[in-house]
Design an enzyme around this catalytic site. Structure first.
Site, mmCIF file in Angstrom:
data_model
loop_
_atom_site.group_PDB
_atom_site.id
_atom_site.type_symbol
_atom_site.label_atom_id
_atom_site.label_comp_id
_atom_site.label_asym_id
_atom_site.label_seq_id
_atom_site.Cartn_x
_atom_site.Cartn_y
_atom_site.Cartn_z
ATOM 1 N N GLU A 45 0.836 -1.199 0.000
ATOM 2 C CA GLU A 45 0.000 0.000 0.000
ATOM 3 C C GLU A 45 0.874 1.253 0.000
ATOM 4 O OE1 GLU A 45 -3.824 1.657 2.608
ATOM 5 O OE2 GLU A 45 -2.530 0.083 3.423
ATOM 6 N N LYS A 147 -9.440 2.958 -2.335
ATOM 7 C CA LYS A 147 -9.730 2.211 -1.111
ATOM 8 C C LYS A 147 -11.133 2.560 -0.623
ATOM 9 C CE LYS A 147 -7.418 0.910 3.222
ATOM 10 N NZ LYS A 147 -6.196 1.126 4.036
#
Length: 727
Positions: A45, A147
């Site tokens: 990430e 996200k």
């Protein structure tokens, strides 16, 4: 149709805002993945900018540099003929209006993507940051996936910088920045909750916390026929946490089948957290490939070659064809590319790997040691200095440094050229090659015993023996002259000379005299850290290490601005009970027999006068409770979210065999008085390795006031009423 697919995931030691280094490590992971035959590579990430940028996410420079790195990645020959899934953060900026008045506006996110709009007259519609994944192939962006479920608990504050994408299974078209448009020839790309459909399979994305959520996207994706799930994370280490992560990933594909790839950041990202890798690949509930949880490798790539038909046959039996999917189907982004090998003559049979989890003692030995090494090599300093008292806490810090040296020597023995290069730079010797951890410890680590008239020979000898066994450069310093000089200044101004209680003084005098000793030790520690290498004719300075444990921080059982005040503290998030177990582990694993005497000795600050040359003062007597009791109380306060009354109600049940209700009430009241009186110390506590989920760290994990009404009148009265009814 092809069946055999080779997929790659990785753990990368990314560093916040180190765009040059992050780009190099990303390209290295892609190169390794291609060498192993992978056609899809997953990264952690926010890997382009690093997860720990914090309020730098607000800066336009961060967005700009993310796009520049993305452009460099897409231009590299290494990224050709492999689907690359990378991370950056993005701001979506919609406008309508006059094009000539609209300046280039960039939106970016370290695992997200930003775009530049140029329409006509500038009328802002919205301006929102998203944490995203950018999936590209052969200089074309296939999908930007934002996200959807943000992490906003513990150390995570994602809602501060990002917004969740709140439109499940919805995809829009968004304009790309001009620099990306010029490279790809694309004006817009799909943005949203879509999935990637290749010629042979379908692939869907999760991002970090989405796996931990009760409504994880992989559930709906599996029901909609997606066969490969990917998760790029920035998941940090906590003691006893690794099995939760593994079990979630196994569970994700046990119920409905599928392949699951997990990528994670690793190392110190410039903060209190250590990201602990554990990249892995699972199929149908089995882990078939895994990376290390703790290592000094900056780039670790995990690959597996799997048979897609194993997923289909598993689902054919477990997931009944009549099961209906209630939701709108996912938008499939079609790409003319195959993940599978055209040669299906030799099909793989996956074999589950046994995951042996580290014990908590091993985790303490490995995690903080890796964190210290990252901090040291990136700080530009020449080593560490530790005030070594001969007690459990400072000895634990010393053993973690020794463990760091063990790992460094092993990494160099295994051929890690980056570690060797870093060691040579730290010690300022390009020809140096460490062979033995004790020898390396002598180059990197200085310990000092700071004796006063209240110190015993026992602790002096214990510190000396441990230093000799780990090989540190050990100093003996007497602080009495400095203490008397400080008190002399006070006496000259006031005409008073304070005395210990043992010599007829008051409690206030007694505490002040203890604090003077403790604070002088801090001053001397920094003096020697700055100048002891200079005195030896060597360049550089040393980082001062702290050694206050998590339980002492809870009650404030340390002097503000004493030796607990350091540059960093590797044990500040570890409980006293765990540290004792860790030292027992070190006795066996490192043959550090000097620790046996340290473990047997009662914990003491040695700040009050000795009686017949022996220590009278003990930590547990001063605190009014044992470290074991304090550990239980600490977990109830933070993890169970207990105030004084609810903590009392829980403890009268769990401690009923040991204490009466009135005794429990006394202990709870004493803890909350000490906690509230000393909470202000948490605002200046040394940055510590985060290891426990009941840490009182005031930085961002445990946000509380530091000025309390320390009487707790209402809360304590509720406790008293309960005691009265029970006794």
């Amino acid at each position: 149709m092809g069946r055999k697919v080779t997929l790659a995931t990785c753990s990368l030691n990314q560093w916040a805002l180190d765009f040059e280094g992050n780009l190099t490590r990303i390209l290295k992971s892609i190169e390794i993945a291609k060498q192993r035959g992978a056609k899809y590579r997953l990264g952690p990430e926010l890997e382009i900018c690093g997860y720990g940028c914090a309020d730098h996410f607000y800066e336009s420079d961060t967005l700009l540099h993310c796009f520049q790195v993305l452009k460099s990645l897409m231009e590299s020959p290494l990224t050709q003929d492999i689907i690359c899934d990378v991370g950056m953060w993005v701001i979506l900026f919609k406008t309508l209006g006059n094009r000539k008045n609209l300046k280039k506006y960039m939106v970016s996110n370290a695992f997200n993507f930003t775009y530049i709009c140029s329409f006509h007259r500038p009328v802002m519609h919205h301006n929102v940051r998203y944490n995203c994944r950018v999936i590209f192939l052969n200089k074309k962006i296939l999908l930007i996936r934002p996200k959807m479920l943000l992490a906003n608990y513990g150390n995570n504050r994602e809602f501060r910088w990002f917004s969740p994408w709140s439109r499940p299974r919805y995809v829009e078209e968004y304009f790309l920045p001009r620099m990306i448009q010029d490279l790809t020839g694309q004006t817009t790309v799909p943005f949203g909750d879509g999935v990637l459909s290749t010629k042979d399979t379908c692939l869907g994305s999760e991002i970090c916390a989405e796996l931990w959520n009760p409504r994880s996207p992989h559930v709906d994706m599996g029901l909609d026929g997606i066969e490969i799930f990917t998760n790029s994370s920035a998941s940090y280490h906590e003691l006893r946490k690794a099995d939760h992560r593994v079990n979630l990933i196994k569970s994700a594909t046990t119920k409905s089948g599928g392949i699951y790839l997990f990528a994670n950041q690793k190392g110190c990202d410039g903060d209190r957290l250590y990201y602990d890798g554990c990249a892995m690949i699972a199929i149908n509930g089995d882990i078939v490939a895994r990376g290390a949880q703790f290592s000094l490798e900056d780039v670790e790539v995990v690959t597996a070659t799997l048979d897609l038909e194993d997923v289909r046959s598993y689902r054919g039996e477990r997931c009944h064809p009549h099961m209906e999917y209630e939701h709108k189907p996912y938008t499939r982004i079609k790409t003319d590319f195959s993940l599978s090998d055209c040669d299906d003559r030799c099909l793989p049979t996956h074999q589950p790997v046994e995951w042996i989890f580290h014990t908590p003692e091993e985790e303490i030995s490995l995690g903080p040691a890796c964190w210290l090494w990252d901090y040291l090599r990136r700080s530009g300093q020449a080593g560490f200095l530790l005030p070594l008292s001969g007690g459990v806490d400072s000895s634990s810090t010393a053993c973690i440094v020794y463990s760091m040296c063990v790992q460094i020597c092993q990494a160099i023995k295994d051929g890690n050229s980056q570690v060797l290069e870093d060691v040579q730079r730290v010690v300022n010797d390009s020809s140096y090659r460490p062979e033995d951890p004790r020898e390396l410890c002598g180059h990197l680590f200085t310990t000092c015993y700071m004796a006063s008239e209240n110190s015993s020979e026992d602790t002096r000898n214990r510190a000396k023996d441990l230093a000799a066994q780990i090989g540190s450069n050990h100093l003996n310093i007497n602080i009495d002259m400095a203490v008397k000089g400080m008190l002399g200044i006070f006496s000259m101004v006031t005409g008073k000379w304070p005395q210990f209680c043992a010599n007829g003084g008051s409690a206030r005098e007694n505490l002040a005299l203890q604090n003077v000793q403790a604070r002088i030790r801090m001053i001397l520690a920094y003096l020697f850290a700055q100048l002891c290498l200079w005195a030896q004719g060597k360049p550089g300075g040393l980082l001062v290490l702290g050694s206050a444990n998590v339980d002492e921080s809870l009650t404030g059982y340390f002097t503000k601005y004493d030796c607990s005040s350091a540059d960093i503290n590797p044990i500040g998030g570890v409980s006293k009970m765990d540290l004792k177990c860790f030292l027992q582990y070190c006795v066996k694993s490192f043959q550090l027999t000097a620790l046996i005497g340290i473990l047997d000795a009662p914990p003491t600050a040695e700040l009050e006068p000795l009686t017949d040359g022996k220590v009278v003062q003990t930590d547990e007597a001063d605190m009014g409770m044992t470290y074991s009791e304090l550990s239980v109380i600490g977990r109830l306060r933070k993890i169970s979210k207990c105030g004084p009354y609810s903590m009392f109600c829980k403890l009268i049940h769990s401690w009923k065999e040991t204490f009466s209700p009135s005794q429990v009430a006394t202990k709870v009241k004493h803890f909350f008085r000490m906690y509230s009186i000393n909470r202000h110390k948490m605002t200046t506590v040394t940055p510590s390795y985060h290891a426990e989920n009941y840490s009182p760290d005031d930085n961002r994990f445990d946000l509380r006031p530091f000025l309390y009404n320390t009487q707790w009148a209402w809360q304590f009265r509720c406790i008293d009423n309960e005691v009265a009814m029970m006794e």
